[in-house]
Design a protein around this motif. Structure first.
Motif, mmCIF file in Angstrom:
data_model
loop_
_atom_site.group_PDB
_atom_site.id
_atom_site.type_symbol
_atom_site.label_atom_id
_atom_site.label_comp_id
_atom_site.label_asym_id
_atom_site.label_seq_id
_atom_site.Cartn_x
_atom_site.Cartn_y
_atom_site.Cartn_z
ATOM 1 N N ALA A 1 0.873 -1.168 0.000
ATOM 2 C CA ALA A 1 0.000 0.000 0.000
ATOM 3 C C ALA A 1 0.915 1.224 0.000
ATOM 4 N N SER A 2 0.583 2.225 -0.794
ATOM 5 C CA SER A 2 1.495 3.369 -0.943
ATOM 6 C C SER A 2 0.734 4.679 -0.992
ATOM 7 N N ALA A 3 1.403 5.725 -0.574
ATOM 8 C CA ALA A 3 0.850 7.070 -0.673
ATOM 9 C C ALA A 3 1.937 8.006 -1.178
ATOM 10 N N PHE A 4 1.548 8.922 -2.037
ATOM 11 C CA PHE A 4 2.433 9.975 -2.508
ATOM 12 C C PHE A 4 1.838 11.289 -2.027
ATOM 13 N N VAL A 5 2.612 12.034 -1.251
ATOM 14 C CA VAL A 5 2.139 13.258 -0.639
ATOM 15 C C VAL A 5 3.013 14.409 -1.115
ATOM 16 N N VAL A 6 2.384 15.489 -1.566
ATOM 17 C CA VAL A 6 3.140 16.665 -1.990
ATOM 18 C C VAL A 6 3.262 17.602 -0.790
ATOM 19 N N VAL A 7 4.510 18.007 -0.516
ATOM 20 C CA VAL A 7 4.802 18.894 0.612
ATOM 21 C C VAL A 7 5.458 20.168 0.098
ATOM 22 N N LYS A 8 5.425 21.190 0.905
ATOM 23 C CA LYS A 8 6.004 22.473 0.502
ATOM 24 C C LYS A 8 7.523 22.379 0.391
ATOM 25 N N SER A 9 8.148 21.671 1.335
ATOM 26 C CA SER A 9 9.604 21.531 1.308
ATOM 27 C C SER A 9 10.012 20.363 2.186
ATOM 28 N N LEU A 10 11.272 19.958 2.025
ATOM 29 C CA LEU A 10 11.885 18.953 2.880
ATOM 30 C C LEU A 10 13.020 19.627 3.645
ATOM 31 N N LEU A 11 13.649 18.927 4.569
ATOM 32 C CA LEU A 11 14.663 19.554 5.421
ATOM 33 C C LEU A 11 15.835 20.144 4.643
ATOM 34 N N ASP A 12 16.262 19.467 3.604
ATOM 35 C CA ASP A 12 17.388 19.943 2.795
ATOM 36 C C ASP A 12 16.823 20.411 1.452
ATOM 37 N N PRO A 13 17.094 21.637 1.047
ATOM 38 C CA PRO A 13 16.521 22.146 -0.204
ATOM 39 C C PRO A 13 16.978 21.385 -1.453
ATOM 40 N N ARG A 14 18.004 20.559 -1.342
ATOM 41 C CA ARG A 14 18.458 19.755 -2.484
ATOM 42 C C ARG A 14 17.600 18.517 -2.684
ATOM 43 N N TRP A 15 16.843 18.133 -1.664
ATOM 44 C CA TRP A 15 16.042 16.910 -1.732
ATOM 45 C C TRP A 15 14.739 17.155 -2.473
ATOM 46 N N ARG A 16 14.393 16.251 -3.375
ATOM 47 C CA ARG A 16 13.123 16.285 -4.103
ATOM 48 C C ARG A 16 12.133 15.262 -3.545
#
Length: 116
Positions: free
Chosen positions: A91-106
């Motif tokens: 079972a999987s979920a894809f969630v769109v977030v405003k940002s992650l801890l490191d700005p280089r991470w997608r």
């Protein structure tokens, strides 16, 4: 970061395994790959190693979560995810977030497993 924050990459309690949010951390703190597919592959390599450390494997994964900073990356992340889990079908979920801890991470990925 784990020692500073006080967490484990993976925790196993009986048959249950929980893998923490896993970003594309590179050896020697070098830059992660710039594209979402390669970042997802790197995150999945780390997750797979964490599972192995607690006596589990990708075949035991029952749920995953992907956090994306760009909804358009879902196909690339999904392709990397499918390369590891196509036969498992968690079972999987894809969630769109405003940002992650490191700005280089997608992308950042989590996994839960159940070991028989």
């Amino acid at each position: 970061m784990a020692a500073t924050v006080g967490y484990s990459r993976a925790v196993r309690v009986g048959p249950h395994v929980h893998v923490a949010g896993t970003a594309p951390i590179m050896p020697g703190d070098s830059d992660p790959p710039p594209d979402a597919y390669a970042q997802a592959k790197r995150s999945l390599e780390i997750i797979t190693a964490a599972l192995r450390d607690v006596g589990a494997g990708p075949e035991h994964v029952v749920r995953t979560r992907a956090y994306l900073i760009d909804a358009d990356d879902w196909k690339d992340v999904g392709r990397a995810h499918g390369e590891v889990f196509a036969a498992v079908l968690p079972a999987s979920a894809f969630v769109v977030v405003k940002s992650l801890l490191d700005p280089r991470w997608r992308v950042e990925l989590e996994a839960d497993a159940l070991v028989p």
